[in-house]
Design a protein around this motif. Structure first.
Motif, short mmCIF file in Angstrom:
data_model
loop_
_atom_site.label_atom_id
_atom_site.label_comp_id
_atom_site.label_asym_id
_atom_site.label_seq_id
_atom_site.Cartn_x
_atom_site.Cartn_y
_atom_site.Cartn_z
N ASP A 1 -1.66 35.49 -0.04
CA ASP A 1 -2.50 37.31 -0.55
C ASP A 1 -2.54 36.64 -2.06
N ASP A 2 -3.30 36.55 -2.38
CA ASP A 2 -3.81 36.46 -4.42
C ASP A 2 -2.66 38.06 -4.38
N SER A 3 -3.08 39.29 -3.99
CA SER A 3 -3.43 40.36 -4.49
C SER A 3 -1.79 41.11 -4.65
N ARG B 1 1.24 38.38 -4.39
CA ARG B 1 1.66 37.75 -5.94
C ARG B 1 1.02 38.54 -7.04
N TYR B 2 0.11 39.42 -6.99
CA TYR B 2 -0.13 39.75 -9.27
C TYR B 2 0.30 41.29 -8.68
#
Length: 263
Positions: free
Chosen positions: A172-174, A176-177
């Motif tokens: 999940d990119d969010s 990680r950010y």
């Protein structure tokens, strides 16, 4: 096109750079570029990073900030264990593995730090240190845009460490950010306490460079370094004219005499 933009940016930095007159530090042959890169980073920090970190520290309770720091630190333990092994520190690798397992379970994913209470103190190893242990020279000092102080060796050492950082494997990119953002906030908020000391320096760039290189040598050599405290004198706000007594004046008995270094 991206490479051209980066090259133009580097030329602009080099063109705007000014190096104070005086003896050059042989560890810093690219001082012109590095000082310009530092000015860029400092401007970005003052405009964005520092205000955000101050706001984070102001509105976030200490117990929450401590939990965030524990969580971020625990994630980095995997990189430490891998580099323990690469450096042949098998006892330390076992120690750090136990720390990671204890904090990840009893510490609820690393939010708490029962390992330290159990005597498993934190170690910090990375691939830059591993290269140093293998005999790779540090190479010139370099101030990386956005990323900050480094050396040629440590810049390349950042790459393998990315493969041992578990956050990079999250789908999940969010998420990680968010974790990366918390990592940044935790780091920058922790540096706020050093601001008063830094503001006392007349050459912040030189002070940061010398402090960083000294700390890095200490890490690579596991503390087996000589007395290099004099390096930090460069950049300190010491005006001889301001501190020197007036001609014919007697020493101030109310002020204790400064002991010689090492006392």
């Amino acid at each position: 096109m991206q490479k051209v933009a980066i090259a133009l940016f580097a030329l602009l930095l080099a063109g705007c750079a000014t190096v104070p007159s005086g003896k050059r530090d042989p560890r810093d042959p690219w001082e012109g570029f590095n000082r310009a890169s530092y000015k860029f980073n400092d401007a970005l920090d003052r405009a964005i990073a520092k205000p955000v970190a101050k706001g984070y520290k102001k509105v976030t309770p200490r117990v929450v900030r401590t939990g965030v720091n524990n969580f971020i630190t625990n994630l980095g333990t995997i990189t430490t264990v891998v580099n323990d092994v690469l450096q042949g520190k098998m006892k330390q690798a076992s120690h750090d593995s136990g720390r990671f397992l204890m904090n990840s379970t009893l510490g609820l994913g690393g939010l708490f730090d029962p390992a330290s209470a159990a005597g498993l103190e934190r170690n910090d190893e990375d691939f830059g240190q591993t290269l140093g242990k293998w005999g790779v020279k540090s190479g010139p000092y370099v101030m990386l845009p956005i990323l900050g102080p480094s050396t040629v060796r440590d810049t390349f050492g950042r790459i393998p460490d990315q493969f041992t950082y578990p956050v990079n494997y999250l789908q999940d990119d969010s998420t990680r950010y968010i974790i990366r953002g918390l990592d940044f906030l935790d780091l920058r908020a922790g540096l706020l306490d050093f601001e008063p000391q830094l503001e006392k320096t007349y050459d912040k760039y030189a002070f940061i460079r010398n402090a960083w290189l000294q700390r890095r040598e200490f890490q690579v050599k596991d503390g087996d370094v000589g007395d290099v405290s004099s390096e930090l004198e460069e950049g300190m706000d010491t005006d001889p004219a301001a501190d020197a007594p007036a001609p014919g004046a007697q020493p101030d008995a109310s002020k204790p005499e400064t002991p010689p270094p090492g006392k």
